[in-house]
Design a protein around this motif. Structure first.
Motif, PDB file in Angstrom:
ATOM      1  N   GLU A 133      -4.589  -1.906   9.759  1.00 11.59           N
ATOM      2  CA  GLU A 133      -4.383  -1.545  11.160  1.00 11.59           C
ATOM      3  C   GLU A 133      -4.522  -2.756  12.078  1.00 11.59           C
ATOM      4  O   GLU A 133      -3.901  -2.820  13.142  1.00 11.59           O
ATOM      5  CB  GLU A 133      -5.397  -0.487  11.583  1.00 11.59           C
ATOM      6  N   THR A 147     -10.263   1.859  10.936  1.00 14.93           N
ATOM      7  CA  THR A 147     -10.606   2.282   9.568  1.00 14.93           C
ATOM      8  C   THR A 147     -10.261   1.198   8.555  1.00 14.93           C
ATOM      9  O   THR A 147     -11.080   0.808   7.727  1.00 14.93           O
ATOM     10  CB  THR A 147      -9.861   3.574   9.200  1.00 14.93           C
ATOM     11  N   ARG A 148      -9.013   0.718   8.629  1.00 14.46           N
ATOM     12  CA  ARG A 148      -8.470  -0.180   7.612  1.00 14.46           C
ATOM     13  C   ARG A 148      -8.151  -1.554   8.197  1.00 14.46           C
ATOM     14  O   ARG A 148      -7.824  -1.677   9.377  1.00 14.46           O
ATOM     15  CB  ARG A 148      -7.182   0.409   7.024  1.00 14.46           C
ATOM     16  N   ARG A 206     -16.403   6.017  10.828  1.00 13.75           N
ATOM     17  CA  ARG A 206     -16.077   4.591  10.894  1.00 13.75           C
ATOM     18  C   ARG A 206     -17.338   3.770  11.175  1.00 13.75           C
ATOM     19  O   ARG A 206     -17.592   2.747  10.537  1.00 13.75           O
ATOM     20  CB  ARG A 206     -15.044   4.340  12.008  1.00 13.75           C
ATOM     21  N   TYR A 244     -13.687   0.062   6.582  1.00 11.96           N
ATOM     22  CA  TYR A 244     -13.566   0.196   5.132  1.00 11.96           C
ATOM     23  C   TYR A 244     -14.048  -1.049   4.388  1.00 11.96           C
ATOM     24  O   TYR A 244     -14.530  -0.957   3.265  1.00 11.96           O
ATOM     25  CB  TYR A 244     -12.113   0.497   4.759  1.00 11.96           C
ATOM     26  N   THR A 245     -13.927  -2.208   5.016  1.00 11.98           N
ATOM     27  CA  THR A 245     -14.364  -3.462   4.388  1.00 11.98           C
ATOM     28  C   THR A 245     -15.599  -4.053   5.061  1.00 11.98           C
ATOM     29  O   THR A 245     -16.138  -5.050   4.578  1.00 11.98           O
ATOM     30  CB  THR A 245     -13.235  -4.509   4.415  1.00 11.98           C
ATOM     31  N   ALA A 260     -12.923  -3.658  10.830  1.00 12.62           N
ATOM     32  CA  ALA A 260     -12.453  -2.679   9.849  1.00 12.62           C
ATOM     33  C   ALA A 260     -13.652  -2.052   9.157  1.00 12.62           C
ATOM     34  O   ALA A 260     -14.450  -2.753   8.521  1.00 12.62           O
ATOM     35  CB  ALA A 260     -11.536  -3.338   8.826  1.00 12.62           C
ATOM     36  N   TRP A 280      -1.993   5.616   2.374  1.00  9.93           N
ATOM     37  CA  TRP A 280      -2.996   4.663   2.846  1.00  9.93           C
ATOM     38  C   TRP A 280      -2.693   4.198   4.270  1.00  9.93           C
ATOM     39  O   TRP A 280      -3.598   3.972   5.073  1.00  9.93           O
ATOM     40  CB  TRP A 280      -3.072   3.472   1.902  1.00  9.93           C
ATOM     41  N   HIS A 281      -1.416   4.117   4.611  1.00 10.71           N
ATOM     42  CA  HIS A 281      -1.046   3.721   5.965  1.00 10.71           C
ATOM     43  C   HIS A 281      -1.451   4.775   6.985  1.00 10.71           C
ATOM     44  O   HIS A 281      -1.595   4.473   8.178  1.00 10.71           O
ATOM     45  CB  HIS A 281       0.468   3.491   6.050  1.00 10.71           C
ATOM     46  N   GLU A 338      -7.152   7.486   8.172  1.00  9.74           N
ATOM     47  CA  GLU A 338      -7.976   7.115   9.326  1.00  9.74           C
ATOM     48  C   GLU A 338      -9.221   7.986   9.368  1.00  9.74           C
ATOM     49  O   GLU A 338      -9.139   9.211   9.341  1.00  9.74           O
ATOM     50  CB  GLU A 338      -7.187   7.266  10.619  1.00  9.74           C
ATOM     51  N   ALA A 359       0.836  -1.202   0.000  1.00  7.81           N
ATOM     52  CA  ALA A 359       0.000   0.000   0.000  1.00  7.81           C
ATOM     53  C   ALA A 359       0.873   1.256   0.000  1.00  7.81           C
ATOM     54  O   ALA A 359       1.938   1.276   0.611  1.00  7.81           O
ATOM     55  CB  ALA A 359      -0.912   0.004   1.221  1.00  7.81           C
TER      56      ALA A 359
END
Length: 241
Positions: free
Chosen positions: A192, A188-189, A61, A154-155, A152, A51-52, A55, A47
């Motif tokens: 994380e 968020t991701r 979220r 985002y997914t 997460a 992207w890292h 947040e 990534a």
């Protein structure tokens, strides 16, 4: 190996290489472009840096996780406390007509004292009796209750780890599932969540890392979708906090 056998294998290898070359050239010709024979340059691995650092604020979220999880067929509700979660569990149990419940052997779940308020249901905590066949008990359960280790947004994915007290079967085998998610564990991701396992020593890794993104959904080659074949067909997430 005899010289004759070695010569025969060398001949087969040469024929195979020529056939492979002919095959690849034919594909390139049909595509109307020259063959790519040098591996492409990849200046970036994994990534990108931004992207890292990405947040979302907590409210976003929760909103994104809820949208993604419900889009996959699950149910999400946010509650202020575990006491409110207890009332929500009672409502779900009554609406589904649940008779058998199995939950992880976790302090947060044990503190709900569900047996006191659901006296008509058979309730058990995973792996608390050595005489019990716990996989069979989970398979016979109408409802499993687990505590999410992370999620997460985002997914729309929940992460549930396995251990002696937290058998995978509790979230996999019952007909329906309730997942309690403390709001501070909602990230968020997915990265994380996964980074902690990359940084852990081998001896500190959990027995299993499981991702739940809604009810079990299975489709055959003709896209005939079936719910609940390889896991619970009904999944409720209770976000606490």
């Amino acid at each position: 190996m005899s010289e004759r056998s070695q010569a025969w294998l060398a001949q087969l290898d040469s024929q195979s290489a020529k056939e492979q070359e002919r095959f690849m050239n034919a594909i390139a010709s049909k595509l109307g472009r020259a063959r790519v024979i040098e591996k492409p340059v990849h200046p970036n691995r994994g990534a990108p840096d931004f992207w890292h650092k990405f947040e979302l604020p907590l409210d976003e979220r929760i909103e994104q996780f809820t949208m993604n999880f419900q889009a996959a067929g699950g149910y999400v509700v946010r509650l202020a406390s575990m006491e409110k979660a207890k009332l929500a569990i009672i409502d779900i149990v009554q609406s589904l007509g649940v008779n058998r419940i199995i939950h992880q052997d976790q302090p947060e779940l044990n503190a709900l004292h569900l047996s006191d308020v659901l006296s008509e249901a058979q309730i058990s905590a995973w792996n608390t009796d050595s005489r019990e066949s716990w996989k069979a008990a989970a398979a016979a359960a109408d409802l499993g209750i687990v505590l999410a280790d992370a999620a997460a947004a985002y997914t729309g994915s929940l992460t549930v780890l396995s251990s002696k007290e937290k058998g995978r079967s509790v979230s996999l085998l019952p007909t329906s599932l309730i997942v309690i998610l403390p709001v501070e564990r909602l990230k968020t991701r997915l990265g994380e969540i996964l980074i902690q396992f990359d940084q852990s020593a081998r001896k500190d890794l959990p027995a299993g890392i499981h991702f739940i993104s809604g009810p079990s959904r299975s489709a055959d080659i003709e896209n005939d979708l079936t719910i609940g074949v390889h896991g619970p067909g009904i999944v409720h997430v209770l976000i606490i906090g």
